[in-house]
Design a protein around this motif. Structure first.
Motif, PDB file in Angstrom:
ATOM      1  N   VAL A   1      37.669  75.685 -71.313  1.00 26.98           N
ATOM      2  CA  VAL A   1      38.581  75.742 -70.161  1.00 26.98           C
ATOM      3  C   VAL A   1      37.817  75.601 -68.844  1.00 26.98           C
ATOM      4  O   VAL A   1      38.309  75.003 -67.873  1.00 26.98           O
ATOM      5  CB  VAL A   1      39.472  77.010 -70.207  1.00 26.98           C
ATOM      6  N   GLU A   2      36.553  76.105 -68.813  1.00 23.08           N
ATOM      7  CA  GLU A   2      35.755  76.020 -67.577  1.00 23.08           C
ATOM      8  C   GLU A   2      35.444  74.558 -67.211  1.00 23.08           C
ATOM      9  O   GLU A   2      35.215  74.254 -66.052  1.00 23.08           O
ATOM     10  CB  GLU A   2      34.433  76.792 -67.701  1.00 23.08           C
ATOM     11  N   LYS A   3      35.422  73.689 -68.193  1.00 25.72           N
ATOM     12  CA  LYS A   3      35.202  72.273 -67.855  1.00 25.72           C
ATOM     13  C   LYS A   3      36.325  71.805 -66.918  1.00 25.72           C
ATOM     14  O   LYS A   3      36.084  71.083 -65.953  1.00 25.72           O
ATOM     15  CB  LYS A   3      35.170  71.411 -69.125  1.00 25.72           C
TER      16      LYS A   3
ATOM     17  N   ILE B   1      48.211  63.498 -57.353  1.00 30.53           N
ATOM     18  CA  ILE B   1      49.507  62.854 -57.060  1.00 30.53           C
ATOM     19  C   ILE B   1      49.251  61.500 -56.396  1.00 30.53           C
ATOM     20  O   ILE B   1      50.086  60.990 -55.635  1.00 30.53           O
ATOM     21  CB  ILE B   1      50.452  63.759 -56.230  1.00 30.53           C
ATOM     22  N   TYR B   2      48.070  60.922 -56.671  1.00 31.63           N
ATOM     23  CA  TYR B   2      47.700  59.592 -56.181  1.00 31.63           C
ATOM     24  C   TYR B   2      47.906  59.429 -54.671  1.00 31.63           C
ATOM     25  O   TYR B   2      47.181  60.012 -53.901  1.00 31.63           O
ATOM     26  CB  TYR B   2      48.478  58.516 -56.943  1.00 31.63           C
ATOM     27  N   THR B   3      48.925  58.636 -54.269  1.00 32.00           N
ATOM     28  CA  THR B   3      49.046  58.276 -52.844  1.00 32.00           C
ATOM     29  C   THR B   3      49.213  59.484 -51.921  1.00 32.00           C
ATOM     30  O   THR B   3      48.814  59.445 -50.762  1.00 32.00           O
ATOM     31  CB  THR B   3      50.248  57.329 -52.621  1.00 32.00           C
TER      32      THR B   3
ATOM     33  N   SER C   1      40.678  58.704 -46.827  1.00 30.14           N
ATOM     34  CA  SER C   1      41.616  58.131 -47.788  1.00 30.14           C
ATOM     35  C   SER C   1      40.870  57.144 -48.680  1.00 30.14           C
ATOM     36  O   SER C   1      40.169  56.266 -48.165  1.00 30.14           O
ATOM     37  CB  SER C   1      42.712  57.413 -46.990  1.00 30.14           C
ATOM     38  N   TYR C   2      41.030  57.290 -50.011  1.00 31.18           N
ATOM     39  CA  TYR C   2      40.336  56.386 -50.934  1.00 31.18           C
ATOM     40  C   TYR C   2      41.330  55.814 -51.939  1.00 31.18           C
ATOM     41  O   TYR C   2      42.078  56.564 -52.573  1.00 31.18           O
ATOM     42  CB  TYR C   2      39.233  57.138 -51.694  1.00 31.18           C
ATOM     43  N   GLY C   3      41.341  54.513 -52.066  1.00 27.49           N
ATOM     44  CA  GLY C   3      42.179  53.866 -53.083  1.00 27.49           C
ATOM     45  C   GLY C   3      41.293  53.012 -53.954  1.00 27.49           C
ATOM     46  O   GLY C   3      40.545  52.151 -53.459  1.00 27.49           O
ATOM     47  N   SER C   4      41.369  53.227 -55.260  1.00 26.58           N
ATOM     48  CA  SER C   4      40.536  52.446 -56.175  1.00 26.58           C
ATOM     49  C   SER C   4      40.820  50.968 -56.012  1.00 26.58           C
ATOM     50  O   SER C   4      41.913  50.569 -55.619  1.00 26.58           O
ATOM     51  CB  SER C   4      40.817  52.865 -57.614  1.00 26.58           C
ATOM     52  N   GLY C   5      39.784  50.215 -56.303  1.00 24.57           N
ATOM     53  CA  GLY C   5      40.009  48.770 -56.242  1.00 24.57           C
ATOM     54  C   GLY C   5      39.086  47.963 -55.358  1.00 24.57           C
ATOM     55  O   GLY C   5      38.822  46.843 -55.644  1.00 24.57           O
TER      56      GLY C   5
HETATM   57  N1  CAA Z   1      31.812  74.704 -67.468  1.00 25.83           N
HETATM   58  C1  CAA Z   1      31.694  74.164 -66.219  1.00 25.83           C
HETATM   59  N2  CAA Z   1      31.584  72.827 -66.002  1.00 25.83           N
HETATM   60  C2  CAA Z   1      31.603  72.004 -67.059  1.00 25.83           C
HETATM   61  C3  CAA Z   1      31.735  72.489 -68.384  1.00 25.83           C
HETATM   62  C4  CAA Z   1      31.837  73.917 -68.567  1.00 25.83           C
HETATM   63  N3  CAA Z   1      31.965  74.462 -69.773  1.00 25.83           N
HETATM   64  N4  CAA Z   1      31.720  71.431 -69.218  1.00 25.83           N
HETATM   65  C5  CAA Z   1      31.595  70.308 -68.460  1.00 25.83           C
HETATM   66  N5  CAA Z   1      31.526  70.662 -67.161  1.00 25.83           N
HETATM   67  C6  CAA Z   1      31.418  69.801 -65.979  1.00 25.83           C
HETATM   68  C7  CAA Z   1      30.463  68.634 -66.151  1.00 25.83           C
HETATM   69  O1  CAA Z   1      29.112  69.035 -65.946  1.00 25.83           O
HETATM   70  C8  CAA Z   1      30.974  67.701 -65.072  1.00 25.83           C
HETATM   71  O2  CAA Z   1      30.528  68.134 -63.808  1.00 25.83           O
HETATM   72  P1  CAA Z   1      29.801  67.101 -62.796  1.00 25.83           P
HETATM   73  O3  CAA Z   1      30.723  65.932 -62.632  1.00 25.83           O
HETATM   74  O4  CAA Z   1      29.633  67.890 -61.549  1.00 25.83           O
HETATM   75  O5  CAA Z   1      28.532  66.721 -63.452  1.00 25.83           O
HETATM   76  C9  CAA Z   1      32.495  67.932 -65.097  1.00 25.83           C
HETATM   77  O6  CAA Z   1      32.671  69.163 -65.795  1.00 25.83           O
HETATM   78  C10 CAA Z   1      33.251  66.830 -65.828  1.00 25.83           C
HETATM   79  O7  CAA Z   1      32.629  66.597 -67.038  1.00 25.83           O
HETATM   80  P2  CAA Z   1      32.491  65.111 -67.625  1.00 25.83           P
HETATM   81  O8  CAA Z   1      31.972  64.195 -66.569  1.00 25.83           O
HETATM   82  O9  CAA Z   1      31.764  65.198 -68.903  1.00 25.83           O
HETATM   83  O10 CAA Z   1      34.039  64.822 -67.859  1.00 25.83           O
HETATM   84  P3  CAA Z   1      34.725  63.580 -68.505  1.00 25.83           P
HETATM   85  O11 CAA Z   1      33.769  62.547 -68.964  1.00 25.83           O
HETATM   86  O12 CAA Z   1      35.629  64.135 -69.527  1.00 25.83           O
HETATM   87  O13 CAA Z   1      35.572  62.911 -67.283  1.00 25.83           O
HETATM   88  C11 CAA Z   1      36.538  62.394 -65.186  1.00 25.83           C
HETATM   89  C12 CAA Z   1      35.815  63.458 -66.025  1.00 25.83           C
HETATM   90  C13 CAA Z   1      35.589  61.199 -64.976  1.00 25.83           C
HETATM   91  C14 CAA Z   1      36.899  62.986 -63.852  1.00 25.83           C
HETATM   92  C15 CAA Z   1      37.811  61.945 -65.965  1.00 25.83           C
HETATM   93  O14 CAA Z   1      38.715  63.001 -66.022  1.00 25.83           O
HETATM   94  C16 CAA Z   1      38.507  60.737 -65.335  1.00 25.83           C
HETATM   95  O15 CAA Z   1      38.159  59.606 -65.670  1.00 25.83           O
HETATM   96  N6  CAA Z   1      39.526  60.952 -64.444  1.00 25.83           N
HETATM   97  C17 CAA Z   1      40.249  59.860 -63.819  1.00 25.83           C
HETATM   98  C18 CAA Z   1      39.421  59.050 -62.843  1.00 25.83           C
HETATM   99  C19 CAA Z   1      39.228  59.672 -61.520  1.00 25.83           C
HETATM  100  O16 CAA Z   1      39.948  60.570 -61.117  1.00 25.83           O
HETATM  101  N7  CAA Z   1      38.233  59.166 -60.763  1.00 25.83           N
HETATM  102  C20 CAA Z   1      37.961  59.679 -59.427  1.00 25.83           C
HETATM  103  C21 CAA Z   1      37.563  58.628 -58.428  1.00 25.83           C
HETATM  104  S1  CAA Z   1      38.738  57.267 -58.408  1.00 25.83           S
HETATM  105  C22 CAA Z   1      40.019  57.806 -57.408  1.00 25.83           C
HETATM  106  O17 CAA Z   1      39.887  58.708 -56.652  1.00 25.83           O
HETATM  107  C23 CAA Z   1      41.333  57.103 -57.505  1.00 25.83           C
HETATM  108  C24 CAA Z   1      42.243  57.935 -58.304  1.00 25.83           C
HETATM  109  O18 CAA Z   1      43.038  58.674 -57.756  1.00 25.83           O
HETATM  110  C25 CAA Z   1      42.152  57.848 -59.749  1.00 25.83           C
END
Ligand code: CAA
Length: 399
Positions: free
Chosen positions: A32-34, A286-288, A315-319
């Motif tokens: 859950v902490e992840k 919630i995206y936008t 403000s950041y939009g992917s792409g």
């Molecule tokens: N306790 C505390 N922390 C923990 C943990 C635990 N037990 N286990 C893992 N973590 C931490 C990791 O160390 C990591 O931290 P850091 O990033 O600081 O190193 C964090 O939890 C996430 O772990 P992972 O990177 O391993 O997670 P993941 O591979 O499962 O993916 C994600 C995480 C990339 C955010 C994924 O959820 C994702 O792809 N989300 C959608 C994409 C996104 O939101 N991108 C953001 C930029 S793009 C944007 O902004 C446009 C948009 O709206 C999408």
């Protein structure tokens, strides 16, 4: 150009149901902490099919508009990346549901999560030339990555409505801003796909890289303004993203500021960050509208923020397209934001189980040309999708 222009009214509207992140963690075999620490989310808003982007957007706007606004609005701009129609704009439904004066124009804008900022800036420019008129900007989205995917814990849904006027009650927006475009595939959704495609770790790197490039540009062009920014708010796909952006700028060595001055500036921004992410933690992406939810959160919960303070909105939009806009908090911002009713709306939501979440998630609207009455999913007051008939969506208001 002396007239102040910006956000006169601002509201948020959320789906009635949410999933606790510990429920999701248990079901997906994750710690859950992840989710709560590593990603920085506590809850995820879960929409039902009755709470589509039109219903969410109309409900957000109905919280702020009075009769006088409805006669002075000249444009209804809808920002979304969850559009269900390639032709008809979502704002045409909103225009009718909210009874905006007939000689207004209505259209939709798109550039991933950046779109609402483009709409806001268009609205401000329009009002700067016509200070007695207003523009309604709505952003509404449902973020969907798919069950069991890495992106799942960063889902969410909700709408933000903003009324743009001269002499605004909440936030006067500066005319100058820094924008940037960089053609990349970090997150995108081809028209044939129900789910977004995402390069998770690349997307977080690109976000930080673009933030640093924007900050360097502002350092070069207007360092004085940059040093006056009391708090920096962010598009928050998940709340940890904002922390990552702050520390990436902090560790960028090349700067026009002395090390001490930059440390002092970042100390202030870091100090405000948790309050600016408080609402986003309870909702998800919630995206936008995500940036404006964070901005609302800062204004409602940061006690060290007051009228006259300069705030930055990244403000950041992917792409990818990004823009850093700045503005000044106005005198009556707290009265206009109605803190108690925002908190009440968050508290009245209902938690659901993982099974209910998956059931809502898998429920799709019929795609045939028959008439379908959509079964009630909540008893909440407000607009909802009631019927789909021959591919046309119809809405009702529940008292
Ligand atoms: N306790 C505390 N922390 C923990 C943990 C635990 N037990 N286990 C893992 N973590 C931490 C990791 O160390 C990591 O931290 P850091 O990033 O600081 O190193 C964090 O939890 C996430 O772990 P992972 O990177 O391993 O997670 P993941 O591979 O499962 O993916 C994600 C995480 C990339 C955010 C994924 O959820 C994702 O792809 N989300 C959608 C994409 C996104 O939101 N991108 C953001 C930029 S793009 C944007 O902004 C446009 C948009 O709206 C999408």
């Amino acid at each position: 150009m002396d007239t102040k222009v910006g956000i006169d009214k601002l509201s948020v509207y959320l789906p009635h149901f949410y999933l606790e992140m510990d429920e999701l963690a248990k079901a997906r075999g994750a710690e859950v902490e992840k989710y709560t620490i590593g990603i920085g989310q506590n809850k995820m808003a879960v929409p039902t099919i009755q709470e589509d982007i039109i219903a969410l957007g109309a409900n957000a706007a109905s919280l702020i508009l009075d009769d006088e606004d409805k006669t002075t609005i000249d444009q209804v701009i809808f920002a979304t990346e969850s559009s269900f129609d390639f032709s008809k704009a979502a704002s045409t439904y909103i225009h009718e549901l909210l009874e905006i004066q007939p000689f207004a124009k209505s259209f939709e804008v798109k550039e991933a999560c950046y779109a609402a900022t483009a709409a806001l800036q268009m609205a401000c420019d329009y009002v700067r030339l016509r200070p007695d008129r207003k523009v309604l900007v709505i952003s509404a989205d449902e973020s969907r990555y798919g069950l069991g995917t890495a992106g799942e814990p960063t889902q969410g849904a909700g709408a933000i409505a903003m009324l743009i006027s001269a002499n605004p009650q909440i936030f006067a927006i500066d005319m100058d801003s820094i924008s940037i475009t960089d053609n990349q595939f970090d997150f995108w959704r081809p028209s044939y796909s129900e789910f977004a495609m995402v390069e998770g770790s690349f997307s977080t790197e690109l976000y930080q890289d673009i933030f640093k490039r924007v900050m360097s540009q502002l350092e070069e062009t207007d360092p004085e303004k940059l040093s006056q920014i009391k708090a920096m708010t962010f598009h928050l796909p998940f709340t940890k993203m904002g922390r990552k952006a702050l520390s990436s700028y902090e560790s960028q060595e090349k700067s026009v500021f002395t090390k001490e001055d930059k440390t002092e500036l970042l100390k202030q921004w870091n100090g405000h960050f948790e309050n600016s992410a408080r609402l986003n933690r309870e909702v998800g992406n919630i995206y936008t509208g995500s940036l404006f939810l964070s901005f609302l959160s800062l204004l409602l919960f940061s006690e060290d923020i007051q009228s006259g303070d300069k705030v930055g909105l990244f403000s950041y939009g992917s792409g990818a397209v990004a823009e850093l806009l700045t503005g000044t908090i106005q005198e009556h911002y707290l009265t206009a934001l109605k803190k108690e009713s925002v908190i009440q709306q968050f508290n009245q939501r209902e938690a659901i189980t993982i099974d209910q979440y998956e059931q809502f998630y898998n429920e799709l609207l019929p795609a045939d040309d028959k008439k379908h009455i959509i079964a009630d999913s909540t008893k909440e007051e407000g607009f909802y999708l009631s019927e789909v008939d021959a591919h046309r969506r119809y809405y009702k208001y529940r008292n």
